[in-house]
Design a protein around this motif. Sequence first.
Motif, PDB file in Angstrom:
ATOM      1  N   GLU A  25       0.934  -1.076   0.168  1.00  0.00           N
ATOM      2  CA  GLU A  25       0.037   0.153  -0.110  1.00  0.00           C
ATOM      3  C   GLU A  25       0.831   1.332  -0.012  1.00  0.00           C
ATOM      4  O   GLU A  25       1.876   1.201   0.882  1.00  0.00           O
ATOM      5  CB  GLU A  25      -0.858  -0.117   1.023  1.00  0.00           C
ATOM      6  CG  GLU A  25      -2.016   0.807   1.366  1.00  0.00           C
ATOM      7  CD  GLU A  25      -3.094   0.439   0.402  1.00  0.00           C
ATOM      8  OE1 GLU A  25      -3.879   1.088  -0.046  1.00  0.00           O
ATOM      9  OE2 GLU A  25      -3.472  -0.803   0.399  1.00  0.00           O
ATOM     10  N   GLN A  30       2.744   9.611  -1.159  1.00  0.00           N
ATOM     11  CA  GLN A  30       3.219   8.809  -2.384  1.00  0.00           C
ATOM     12  C   GLN A  30       2.108   9.010  -3.321  1.00  0.00           C
ATOM     13  O   GLN A  30       2.279   8.838  -4.324  1.00  0.00           O
ATOM     14  CB  GLN A  30       3.818   7.559  -1.826  1.00  0.00           C
ATOM     15  CG  GLN A  30       4.997   7.462  -1.086  1.00  0.00           C
ATOM     16  CD  GLN A  30       5.471   6.237  -0.457  1.00  0.00           C
ATOM     17  OE1 GLN A  30       4.458   5.188  -0.322  1.00  0.00           O
ATOM     18  NE2 GLN A  30       6.526   6.076   0.067  1.00  0.00           N
ATOM     19  N   ALA A  51      11.045   9.985   7.000  1.00  0.00           N
ATOM     20  CA  ALA A  51      10.682   8.688   7.144  1.00  0.00           C
ATOM     21  C   ALA A  51       9.065   8.554   6.654  1.00  0.00           C
ATOM     22  O   ALA A  51       8.550   7.714   6.696  1.00  0.00           O
ATOM     23  CB  ALA A  51      10.764   8.167   8.304  1.00  0.00           C
ATOM     24  N   SER A  52       9.117   9.494   5.572  1.00  0.00           N
ATOM     25  CA  SER A  52       7.389   9.516   5.096  1.00  0.00           C
ATOM     26  C   SER A  52       7.644   8.746   3.706  1.00  0.00           C
ATOM     27  O   SER A  52       6.594   8.914   3.048  1.00  0.00           O
ATOM     28  CB  SER A  52       6.761  10.824   5.262  1.00  0.00           C
ATOM     29  OG  SER A  52       7.618  11.740   4.747  1.00  0.00           O
ATOM     30  N   GLY A  53       8.560   8.068   3.309  1.00  0.00           N
ATOM     31  CA  GLY A  53       8.631   7.719   2.071  1.00  0.00           C
ATOM     32  C   GLY A  53       9.127   8.414   0.659  1.00  0.00           C
ATOM     33  O   GLY A  53       8.719   8.038  -0.307  1.00  0.00           O
ATOM     34  N   LYS A  54      10.260   9.321   1.045  1.00  0.00           N
ATOM     35  CA  LYS A  54      10.610  10.147   0.099  1.00  0.00           C
ATOM     36  C   LYS A  54      11.205   9.260  -1.166  1.00  0.00           C
ATOM     37  O   LYS A  54      11.355   9.442  -2.313  1.00  0.00           O
ATOM     38  CB  LYS A  54      11.437  11.385   0.249  1.00  0.00           C
ATOM     39  CG  LYS A  54      10.745  12.403   1.054  1.00  0.00           C
ATOM     40  CD  LYS A  54      11.731  13.730   1.085  1.00  0.00           C
ATOM     41  CE  LYS A  54      12.452  13.370   2.586  1.00  0.00           C
ATOM     42  NZ  LYS A  54      11.604  13.759   3.705  1.00  0.00           N
ATOM     43  N   THR A  55      12.188   8.377  -0.590  1.00  0.00           N
ATOM     44  CA  THR A  55      13.120   7.535  -1.395  1.00  0.00           C
ATOM     45  C   THR A  55      11.985   6.988  -2.377  1.00  0.00           C
ATOM     46  O   THR A  55      12.648   6.773  -3.659  1.00  0.00           O
ATOM     47  CB  THR A  55      13.798   6.738  -0.557  1.00  0.00           C
ATOM     48  OG1 THR A  55      14.467   7.346   0.608  1.00  0.00           O
ATOM     49  CG2 THR A  55      15.181   6.073  -1.332  1.00  0.00           C
TER      50      THR A  55
HETATM   51  P1  ADP Z   1      12.545   9.427   3.799  1.00  0.00           P
HETATM   52  O1  ADP Z   1      13.354   9.454   2.742  1.00  0.00           O
HETATM   53  O2  ADP Z   1      11.132  10.221   3.647  1.00  0.00           O
HETATM   54  O3  ADP Z   1      13.098   9.905   5.045  1.00  0.00           O
HETATM   55  P2  ADP Z   1      12.253   6.597   3.663  1.00  0.00           P
HETATM   56  O4  ADP Z   1      11.965   6.635   1.996  1.00  0.00           O
HETATM   57  O5  ADP Z   1      13.678   6.193   4.042  1.00  0.00           O
HETATM   58  O6  ADP Z   1      11.816   8.092   4.224  1.00  0.00           O
HETATM   59  O7  ADP Z   1      11.241   5.613   4.005  1.00  0.00           O
HETATM   60  C1  ADP Z   1      11.297   5.255   5.491  1.00  0.00           C
HETATM   61  C2  ADP Z   1      10.966   3.916   5.345  1.00  0.00           C
HETATM   62  O8  ADP Z   1       9.501   3.417   5.178  1.00  0.00           O
HETATM   63  C3  ADP Z   1      11.773   2.870   4.750  1.00  0.00           C
HETATM   64  O9  ADP Z   1      12.110   1.834   5.562  1.00  0.00           O
HETATM   65  C4  ADP Z   1      10.986   2.483   3.669  1.00  0.00           C
HETATM   66  O10 ADP Z   1      11.345   1.299   2.847  1.00  0.00           O
HETATM   67  C5  ADP Z   1       9.654   2.252   4.221  1.00  0.00           C
HETATM   68  N1  ADP Z   1       8.598   2.697   3.170  1.00  0.00           N
HETATM   69  C6  ADP Z   1       8.380   3.665   2.441  1.00  0.00           C
HETATM   70  N2  ADP Z   1       7.387   3.472   1.590  1.00  0.00           N
HETATM   71  C7  ADP Z   1       6.459   2.546   2.074  1.00  0.00           C
HETATM   72  C8  ADP Z   1       5.119   1.953   1.908  1.00  0.00           C
HETATM   73  N3  ADP Z   1       4.399   2.469   0.856  1.00  0.00           N
HETATM   74  N4  ADP Z   1       4.957   1.062   2.768  1.00  0.00           N
HETATM   75  C9  ADP Z   1       5.745   0.577   3.604  1.00  0.00           C
HETATM   76  N5  ADP Z   1       6.932   1.067   3.932  1.00  0.00           N
HETATM   77  C10 ADP Z   1       7.396   2.126   3.190  1.00  0.00           C
END
Ligand code: ADP
Length: 714
Positions: A25, A30, A51-55
């Motif tokens: 999900e 995202q 940690a909100s999923g930027k990567t």
């Molecule tokens: P940011 O770059 O915003 O600090 P990250 O991209 O590192 O955050 O994401 C934080 C964590 O959340 C990572 O471990 C990543 O794998 C996980 N993650 C990202 N998107 C999802 C998702 N849609 N569902 C579950 N886990 C996710």
Amino acid sequence: MRVSELEEYISPFSVKILEDRGIRELFPPQKEVIELGLFSRKNFVISIPTASGKTLIAELAMVREIMEGGKCLYIVPLRALASEKFEEFSIWEKIGIKTGYSVGDYESKDEWLGECDIIITTSEKADSFLRNSASWIKKISCIVVDEIHLIDSFKRGPVLEILIAKMRKINPDIRIIGLSATIPNSEEIAGWLDAELYTSEWRPTELYEGVYLRNRLELFHNGECRVKRIDGGLDALIAECLEDGGQVLVFDSTRRNAESTAVKISKITKKFVGDEVDEIANAVLEENDGDMSKKLSECIKKGSAFHHAGLLNSQRKTVEDAFKSNLIKVLVATPTLSAGVNLPARRVIIKSYHRFEPNLGNVPIKVLEYKQMAGRAGRPGLDPVGEAIVIVRSSKEKEKVIQRFIHGTPEDIESKLKVEKHLRFHILSIISEGFAKDFRSLSDFFSLTFFFYQNGIAPDYEIKRVLNQLENWGFITQENLGFVNLAGETGGGGLAPTELGKLVSKLYIDPLTGFIFYDTLEKFDDLSEVAILHTLCRTPDMETLYIRKYDDWVEELADKFRNELTYFPSELSTEYDWFLSEFKTAMCLYEWISEVDEDLVCSRYNISPGDLRRITETAEWLIYSFRRIANFLDHPVQSELVKLESRIKYGIKDELIDLIEVKGIGRARARKLYNYGIRSKEDLLENRAKVSELIGKKWAERIIGEITGEKDFS
Ligand code: ADP
């Protein structure tokens, strides 16, 4: 939105890869970014919490770009993050996407990266690739800039702006995706990049921010305040979280404070760990076992650790990994960590909201730094909530902290490009790479920068000053600069790099460093070891050591070398204090290449192993540049510089150079062998038994294998 809905954009195979990674999900930001057009080729600035999923957003955009024939450049904020991202992105290899990273030496092209679809590097290295005309960089169709808010950084922000400007000049259609922390003027960055802006405060774990005063904890969340009594100060705050199965990240102001806090709290953490930490405690002693390393190892044995710039890179990585895998329970860090690697913990305790700045002492951190520290609270999927707590000492301070940090907004970010040091560094490269051939086009180039977007003008006055300086140093030529055309405009004069100017630009050194090298070589035919080391330390690219109250010996020693040095200002001049600090740094290097014990050097100069490593690495890069300029001038000192380069790299006297070339022989082993009379590869082969006795069977076999090419000793 389910990941399976992405099939039409990134193929069923790519969806499978995400699902195998446990992602089914999408997080709300995202999904919303996709709805805003992530799969079109629009530029984006995405400003959301840690940690909100930027990567993942960046990965999706890159996969799509590559499927359409593109090539991506991913800019990381720290060298150490390049390998981390590389590991993360290598899962895409299953669908044929090749990732590569490079953070190594400057003045290289790494043409092999041309075969990669995603190239990960720092902004400095990417700029260096441009300066050295790496052919692949012109093929980049999409650039992702992680932590783009670092444009605000005095030290590194300008490189980022100039890199983006150059990439857009090369390819006006290049797609730019900027990932940012939440900052108030993110719309300005988006405006500069003609990008769609997406902002959100969504976090995967709820964040409670609070203050702790006299056993009373007040936690704020969504406009409400929860009060809780916890008796016993920092120790109790830590113990409570650990008893509940969490981990704690503590921020302290200085290295010394971070170390002593880690030692103190190890009394609490010790009952939460067993002998599983022993291996980690030993690992941090592998490269160095001096006082700081021993202290770190002792802490780790009891489940705590400290983290600051004085640690060796290997020690930092070990500590980070052990904290991530929940082996170490509490990590005490200096504020530098707030902008660095991703180390979430259930509870973040800000013991001090000050940071130590050279010449300024302890200064309060910025609100953005506080937000980044607090944002580390709560491990997604593991902790129910995250808590960030500032420890305060009075009611007045409590109110200040609540207003300024908890309810405050971060500062706007501002371009730092106008600083003269940055301007001269970049203007030389802009001219050398052919981006500007006259004053007008140089000024126009600046219209692509964030500085121009924020201020509405190019820093023309400063540019002119810098051009005159670069001309005086012999790095560029200017024609008709005073020319006034019919419209009354000045400028329009031709600008061209000299061969020396091009070389300095490629070496990625400050033009002033280049000039100091050139000028020294022009004036002196002979240079002693100390004079060479001192020349390196005189340059603005070297991090110099402070002179402390009890450092009279530096002055006495400098006087002894007075006749050897190429520069010695009057004791009454304002430069004298700088000189002493540069000379002290040169002496530190001198002891290093004279094989003084590493820990002795550290204690004599009051530095940590990580500092010594940084100083020697910078010196290695600078002496390489010095040598390249000496080659250019065909100067007699060239061969001396080649030798010194190896000596700085390994910390050895001249006589060990042959032995050190064999992989596996370090500073200490080379000395042991040499003292016994084993002084060359031939000697090693002829005295196998003795080698084994001196340095141990395992190392002896490895080293002999290196020379003979035999790898199997069974
Ligand atoms: P940011 O770059 O915003 O600090 P990250 O991209 O590192 O955050 O994401 C934080 C964590 O959340 C990572 O471990 C990543 O794998 C996980 N993650 C990202 N998107 C999802 C998702 N849609 N569902 C579950 N886990 C996710």
